[in-house]
Design a protein around this motif. Structure first.
Motif, PDB file in Angstrom:
ATOM      1  N   ASP A 178       0.844  -1.198   0.000  1.00 24.14           N
ATOM      2  CA  ASP A 178       0.000   0.000   0.000  1.00 24.14           C
ATOM      3  C   ASP A 178       0.879   1.248   0.000  1.00 24.14           C
ATOM      4  OD1 ASP A 178      -2.219  -1.589   0.153  1.00 24.14           O
ATOM      5  OD2 ASP A 178      -2.478  -1.354   2.318  1.00 24.14           O
ATOM      6  N   ILE A 179       1.867   1.234   0.891  1.00 23.33           N
ATOM      7  CA  ILE A 179       2.763   2.386   1.022  1.00 23.33           C
ATOM      8  C   ILE A 179       3.504   2.620  -0.285  1.00 23.33           C
ATOM      9  CG2 ILE A 179       4.870   3.188   2.179  1.00 23.33           C
ATOM     10  CD1 ILE A 179       3.739   1.737   4.707  1.00 23.33           C
ATOM     11  N   GLU A 180       3.930   1.510  -0.895  1.00 26.90           N
ATOM     12  CA  GLU A 180       4.624   1.613  -2.176  1.00 26.90           C
ATOM     13  C   GLU A 180       3.734   2.285  -3.218  1.00 26.90           C
ATOM     14  OE1 GLU A 180       6.420  -1.833  -4.675  1.00 26.90           O
ATOM     15  OE2 GLU A 180       7.113  -1.942  -2.597  1.00 26.90           O
ATOM     16  N   PHE A 181       2.457   1.904  -3.204  1.00 27.09           N
ATOM     17  CA  PHE A 181       1.506   2.484  -4.162  1.00 27.09           C
ATOM     18  C   PHE A 181       1.355   3.985  -3.906  1.00 27.09           C
ATOM     19  CE2 PHE A 181      -2.756   3.778  -5.473  1.00 27.09           C
ATOM     20  CZ  PHE A 181      -2.800   3.300  -6.773  1.00 27.09           C
ATOM     21  N   ILE A 182       1.178   4.355  -2.639  1.00 21.72           N
ATOM     22  CA  ILE A 182       1.014   5.779  -2.303  1.00 21.72           C
ATOM     23  C   ILE A 182       2.252   6.552  -2.741  1.00 21.72           C
ATOM     24  CG2 ILE A 182       0.665   7.446  -0.430  1.00 21.72           C
ATOM     25  CD1 ILE A 182      -0.616   5.124   1.167  1.00 21.72           C
ATOM     26  N   TYR A 183       3.413   5.965  -2.474  1.00 19.84           N
ATOM     27  CA  TYR A 183       4.664   6.624  -2.828  1.00 19.84           C
ATOM     28  C   TYR A 183       4.758   6.826  -4.348  1.00 19.84           C
ATOM     29  CZ  TYR A 183       9.617   7.745  -2.790  1.00 19.84           C
ATOM     30  OH  TYR A 183      10.816   8.366  -2.950  1.00 19.84           O
ATOM     31  N   SER A 184       4.379   5.770  -5.097  1.00 17.93           N
ATOM     32  CA  SER A 184       4.448   5.859  -6.560  1.00 17.93           C
ATOM     33  C   SER A 184       3.506   6.924  -7.097  1.00 17.93           C
ATOM     34  CB  SER A 184       4.077   4.519  -7.201  1.00 17.93           C
ATOM     35  OG  SER A 184       4.856   3.502  -6.664  1.00 17.93           O
ATOM     36  N   VAL A 185       2.249   6.897  -6.627  1.00 17.31           N
ATOM     37  CA  VAL A 185       1.277   7.876  -7.095  1.00 17.31           C
ATOM     38  C   VAL A 185       1.738   9.287  -6.718  1.00 17.31           C
ATOM     39  CG1 VAL A 185      -1.115   8.649  -6.945  1.00 17.31           C
ATOM     40  CG2 VAL A 185      -0.610   6.240  -6.885  1.00 17.31           C
ATOM     41  N   GLY A 186       2.250   9.409  -5.481  1.00 21.43           N
ATOM     42  CA  GLY A 186       2.728  10.707  -5.012  1.00 21.43           C
ATOM     43  C   GLY A 186       3.867  11.225  -5.874  1.00 21.43           C
ATOM     44  N   SER A 187       4.800  10.341  -6.224  1.00 22.17           N
ATOM     45  CA  SER A 187       5.923  10.752  -7.057  1.00 22.17           C
ATOM     46  C   SER A 187       5.437  11.218  -8.417  1.00 22.17           C
ATOM     47  CB  SER A 187       6.898   9.589  -7.261  1.00 22.17           C
ATOM     48  OG  SER A 187       7.393   9.185  -6.026  1.00 22.17           O
ATOM     49  N   LEU A 188       4.532  10.433  -9.007  1.00 23.27           N
ATOM     50  CA  LEU A 188       3.982  10.814 -10.313  1.00 23.27           C
ATOM     51  C   LEU A 188       3.376  12.210 -10.235  1.00 23.27           C
ATOM     52  CD1 LEU A 188       2.048   7.674 -11.595  1.00 23.27           C
ATOM     53  CD2 LEU A 188       4.082   8.717 -12.588  1.00 23.27           C
ATOM     54  N   ALA A 189       2.598  12.420  -9.188  1.00 21.40           N
ATOM     55  CA  ALA A 189       1.872  13.685  -9.067  1.00 21.40           C
ATOM     56  C   ALA A 189       2.827  14.845  -8.849  1.00 21.40           C
ATOM     57  CB  ALA A 189       0.869  13.604  -7.927  1.00 21.40           C
ATOM     58  N   ILE A 190       3.806  14.665  -7.972  1.00 19.58           N
ATOM     59  CA  ILE A 190       4.664  15.798  -7.627  1.00 19.58           C
ATOM     60  C   ILE A 190       5.531  16.192  -8.819  1.00 19.58           C
ATOM     61  CG2 ILE A 190       6.665  14.585  -6.627  1.00 19.58           C
ATOM     62  CD1 ILE A 190       4.987  17.643  -5.072  1.00 19.58           C
ATOM     63  N   ILE A 191       5.929  15.187  -9.611  1.00 18.75           N
ATOM     64  CA  ILE A 191       6.727  15.518 -10.803  1.00 18.75           C
ATOM     65  C   ILE A 191       5.881  16.332 -11.775  1.00 18.75           C
ATOM     66  CG2 ILE A 191       7.828  14.525 -12.843  1.00 18.75           C
ATOM     67  CD1 ILE A 191       8.817  12.261 -10.976  1.00 18.75           C
ATOM     68  N   SER A 192       4.613  15.916 -11.953  1.00 17.41           N
ATOM     69  CA  SER A 192       3.736  16.671 -12.850  1.00 17.41           C
ATOM     70  C   SER A 192       3.494  18.074 -12.315  1.00 17.41           C
ATOM     71  CB  SER A 192       2.386  15.985 -13.002  1.00 17.41           C
ATOM     72  OG  SER A 192       2.565  14.679 -13.408  1.00 17.41           O
ATOM     73  N   LEU A 193       3.281  18.163 -11.012  1.00 15.67           N
ATOM     74  CA  LEU A 193       3.026  19.478 -10.415  1.00 15.67           C
ATOM     75  C   LEU A 193       4.244  20.381 -10.591  1.00 15.67           C
ATOM     76  CD1 LEU A 193       1.176  18.515  -7.099  1.00 15.67           C
ATOM     77  CD2 LEU A 193       0.208  19.662  -9.088  1.00 15.67           C
ATOM     78  N   GLU A 194       5.414  19.783 -10.385  1.00 16.29           N
ATOM     79  CA  GLU A 194       6.649  20.557 -10.513  1.00 16.29           C
ATOM     80  C   GLU A 194       6.847  21.024 -11.956  1.00 16.29           C
ATOM     81  OE1 GLU A 194       8.302  21.476  -8.061  1.00 16.29           O
ATOM     82  OE2 GLU A 194      10.320  22.037  -8.719  1.00 16.29           O
ATOM     83  N   ASN A 195       6.627  20.097 -12.897  1.00 17.08           N
ATOM     84  CA  ASN A 195       6.741  20.466 -14.311  1.00 17.08           C
ATOM     85  C   ASN A 195       5.801  21.599 -14.654  1.00 17.08           C
ATOM     86  OD1 ASN A 195       8.695  18.685 -14.968  1.00 17.08           O
ATOM     87  ND2 ASN A 195       7.292  17.076 -15.670  1.00 17.08           N
ATOM     88  N   ARG A 196       4.596  21.435 -14.149  1.00 19.88           N
ATOM     89  CA  ARG A 196       3.561  22.425 -14.402  1.00 19.88           C
ATOM     90  C   ARG A 196       3.996  23.796 -13.852  1.00 19.88           C
ATOM     91  NH1 ARG A 196      -0.648  23.286 -17.550  1.00 19.88           N
ATOM     92  NH2 ARG A 196      -1.857  24.934 -16.637  1.00 19.88           N
ATOM     93  N   ARG A 197       4.546  23.762 -12.640  1.00 16.88           N
ATOM     94  CA  ARG A 197       4.975  25.008 -11.997  1.00 16.88           C
ATOM     95  C   ARG A 197       6.085  25.676 -12.810  1.00 16.88           C
ATOM     96  NH1 ARG A 197       8.563  26.920  -8.609  1.00 16.88           N
ATOM     97  NH2 ARG A 197       9.793  25.022  -8.590  1.00 16.88           N
ATOM     98  N   LEU A 198       7.044  24.846 -13.252  1.00 10.50           N
ATOM     99  CA  LEU A 198       8.153  25.390 -14.029  1.00 10.50           C
ATOM    100  C   LEU A 198       7.649  25.985 -15.333  1.00 10.50           C
ATOM    101  CD1 LEU A 198      10.881  22.670 -13.435  1.00 10.50           C
ATOM    102  CD2 LEU A 198      10.768  24.982 -12.501  1.00 10.50           C
ATOM    103  N   LEU A 199       6.702  25.285 -15.953  1.00  7.01           N
ATOM    104  CA  LEU A 199       6.143  25.765 -17.220  1.00  7.01           C
ATOM    105  C   LEU A 199       5.462  27.117 -17.015  1.00  7.01           C
ATOM    106  CD1 LEU A 199       5.488  24.901 -20.241  1.00  7.01           C
ATOM    107  CD2 LEU A 199       3.233  24.349 -19.349  1.00  7.01           C
ATOM    108  N   LEU A 200       4.647  27.190 -15.963  1.00  5.54           N
ATOM    109  CA  LEU A 200       3.931  28.439 -15.686  1.00  5.54           C
ATOM    110  C   LEU A 200       4.910  29.574 -15.403  1.00  5.54           C
ATOM    111  CD1 LEU A 200       0.926  27.297 -13.484  1.00  5.54           C
ATOM    112  CD2 LEU A 200       0.903  28.036 -15.868  1.00  5.54           C
TER     113      LEU A 200
END
Lengths: 558, 119
Positions: free
Chosen positions: A289-311
């Motif tokens: 479960d923790i592994e899943f949360i970590y994976s989803v979290g990583s995916l999301a934070i990378i997208s959020l970061e990319n998005r922030r940099l783009l903006l």
């Protein structure tokens, strides 16, 4: 063999065949066990019976009849060893009034035991009875084993299904996040996925900006959460915190009901935290479960970061475009054409630096056929400076129509500007009225670099006036001064962009150098003189960036 | 692009949302909109029909978690009906049957709502 005996054997055989048919027709363990126990109870007219099966080296009671629950709970829970069956079970047997007990064995292993209590008619179990019991259990063993295998397979399948489901979810989210969905959507999908996957209804997603922490979304009270989070050393959270750790190290978060904290990292740098409350079905978070949360979290934070940099990049570009636009507007405020005069030959240039700046010059012909020349430098750069400059220009255009005396007009402009500044900005300002008939120059210098008047190789600086504009309301009136000009006189008005132009050794061009230069070019036309000064400054600063606006105005008297 | 749509009909003041297609990360926000709209109109008795739903992912399941508290606080419920085996399996894997009533037919869910009211 008596007829009675053979009848009995025949009846037993029929029962066995019937029993075998029934229990082998099903793979449902409960059904099979129930059938076995009922068959035995019926066969021996017994009122109590119990079946326990081996699970992970222990015997677990799977079914019992006629024995009270409190006695069943006394069934020994020790691991099976050499003396388990003889000693450990003996006490239980007497407690539960068990009379016979047989092992259920497959070809290789003990599967469990079946025990029976007293017969209803009080008679003892005979050797035949025991043999019959053994036969029943032999038949039952195969069915039990089959059903256990099927059950295990089903469980394995479920684990596999669950893994596939998680992979699907991860795959799908990574696809969705990669579409550059907006920030809100990424956050929402992250939350929805976690809620759906783990049956949680309380959560918080926190993001870290440098060392500051912010709540992206939460179902907790945001102020309370932020206060508690800020009170702990959240930067040190670099691995998942399970409930026990949270209880021990961060009781204030445990109080809120937070049961797990998973970090979100990019290249091992902490970028955010996922906080989840208890699962509604009350199960713990497993490692996968923790592994899943970590994976989803990583995916999301990378997208959020990319998005922030783009903006950020878009914002930067937008700002640059706006500054470019402001520069154009500012250039348009400067005169595109300098009024022609029979007596005065005027040339002027403004070279803005990279940013929008605060230099200003103007040459305006009045209705009374005089020429108003002005030059100014607003302190600072950027949009605020350029706004103030536009302000000054508007005041000048307005006030020259009122035909005040120059000193009075300067005072009014200063008072107006003082109302509009306030953050310590000021303007150095010089202006003067050229009178073609009198060949005179009537000027006021409000703190500006004194213009240079060159006559017959001699230099006079025009410094009469008063304090800079925009600092305080006029207390001491400005002085005006009128000078009479002669043919061949040259006036050079400039801003500190000229005198303070720097070379790569951080040396300033300086006013002395400018004065010397003016002496050399006194015979040139105003345009040529201007070009000359500009070229000299450029060759002086060669290689260094132009840090300030640069404005020069040259007036020749013909 | 995955296909998904949902339609709402009202029956005895009970909202029946029919789902169709794939409810995943891409389409989950569409279902969210429907829930937020129903809640904003104080319509808390909701039946969700899964007959034509082919697939549901975590994000899709999350939509049900996101609104259930609010709905139950308002004495309403979300009841689920007509799931195919594949979809039920996912609900079951993640433990949803503990939290949600799942029925074979809409009528059963509706009469459960109506029955509760007359109590």
């Amino acid at each position: 063999m008596s007829e009675l005996d053979s009848l009995k054997i025949k009846r037993d055989l029929t029962a066995l065949v019937e029993f075998s048919k029934i229990i082998n027709s099903s793979l449902d363990l409960d059904f099979i066990l129930n059938n076995i126990l009922l068959t035995c109870l019926g066969k021996f007219l017994a009122t109590r019976g119990i079946i326990a099966l081996k699970e992970e080296e222990r015997l677990i009671v799977k079914l019992s009849k006629g024995i009270p629950q409190n006695i069943i709970s006394e069934f020994p829970k020790d691991k099976i060893n050499e003396n388990f069956f003889d000693e450990k079970l003996a006490d239980f047997y007497s407690l539960a009034k068990i009379k016979v007990c047989e092992r259920i064995t497959s070809s290789s292993d003990t599967l469990g035991i079946l025990c029976m209590g007293d017969k209803l008619n009080g008679s003892e179990y005979t050797e035949d009875d025991r043999d019959f019991l053994k036969t029943i259990l032999n038949i039952a063993a195969t069915a039990i084993q089959n059903s256990i295998i099927v059950k295990e397979l089903k469980e394995l399948n479920r684990v596999l299904d669950s893994k596939i489901q998680r992979l699907n979810s991860l795959f799908e989210l990574s696809k969705e996040f990669a579409l550059f969905s907006d920030t809100k959507r990424i956050q929402r999908l992250l939350i929805l996925s976690l809620m759906g996957q783990f049956l949680v209804s309380k959560y918080a997603i926190l993001s870290l900006n440098e060392s500051d922490i912010q709540i992206l979304d939460t179902k907790y009270n945001p102020e309370e959460l932020l206060k508690k989070i800020r009170s702990i050393d959240y930067l040190k959270i670099d691995s998942t915190l399970k409930p026990e750790t949270i209880q021990q190290k961060y009781p204030e978060l445990d109080e809120l009901g937070i049961s797990i904290i998973v970090p979100m990292k990019i290249q091992n740098k902490l970028k955010g935290l996922i906080l989840l409350g208890k699962r509604i079905n009350n199960t713990d978070f497993s490692d996968s479960d923790i592994e899943f949360i970590y994976s989803v979290g990583s995916l999301a934070i990378i997208s959020l970061e990319n998005r922030r940099l783009l903006l950020e990049e878009i914002e930067k570009q937008k700002l640059e475009e706006e500054i470019e636009l402001a520069k154009q507007i500012q250039q348009n405020l400067l005169p595109s054409e300098i009024p022609k005069s029979e007596v005065f030959e005027i040339a002027a240039i403004n070279l803005p630096s990279k940013q929008v700046g605060g230099d200003y010059f103007d040459v305006i012909r009045t209705e009374k056929n005089k020429l108003i020349t002005s030059i100014a430098d607003v302190s600072g750069k950027g949009i605020p400076a350029s706004l103030l400059m536009a302000n000054l220009q508007a005041f000048i255009k307005l006030i020259i129509q009122q035909e005040f005396e120059l000193d009075k007009a300067t005072e009014i402009i200063n008072d107006l500007l003082t109302q509009n500044t306030g953050d310590g900005r000021f303007i150095t300002f010089f202006w003067g009225i050229l009178d073609e008939k009198e060949k005179s120059y009537n000027y006021v210098n409000a703190g500006h670099n004194p213009p240079i008047l060159l006559r017959n190789g001699e230099i006079v600086r025009l410094s009469e006036g008063g304090i800079i504009l925009g600092v305080m309301k006029t207390i001491i009136p400005y002085n005006k001064k009128k000078i009479y000009l002669q043919s061949g006189d040259m006036l050079v008005l400039f801003t500190d962009g000229v005198s303070e132009a720097m070379n790569t050794n951080s040396e300033e061009f300086g006013e002395d150098r400018l004065e010397d230069l003016c002496k050399k070019i006194s015979t040139l036309s105003s345009q040529s003189a201007l070009e000359f000064i500009k070229k000299e400054v450029e060759s002086f600063t060669l290689g260094a960036p132009q840090s300030d606006d640069l404005t020069i105005m040259v007036i020749k008297v013909s | 692009m995955s296909d998904f749509n949902c339609s709402i009909v009202e029956h005895n003041k009970i909202q029946i949302i029919k789902l169709k297609g794939y409810l995943d990360a891409h389409t989950a926000p569409m279902l969210e909109e429907n829930f937020t709209e129903l809640i904003s109109k104080n319509k808390f008795n909701i039946v969700v029909n899964f007959k034509d739903l082919n697939y549901i992912s975590s994000a899709g399941l999350g939509v049900f978690m996101a609104y259930i508290e609010k709905i139950r606080e308002n004495k309403g419920d979300i009841k689920l009906t007509e799931m195919n085996e594949k979809v039920y399996n996912i609900f079951d894997l993640l433990g949803f049957p503990l939290l949600y009533e799942i029925f074979d037919k809409d009528e059963q869910a509706i009469s459960k709502f109506l029955g509760n009211k007359s109590e």
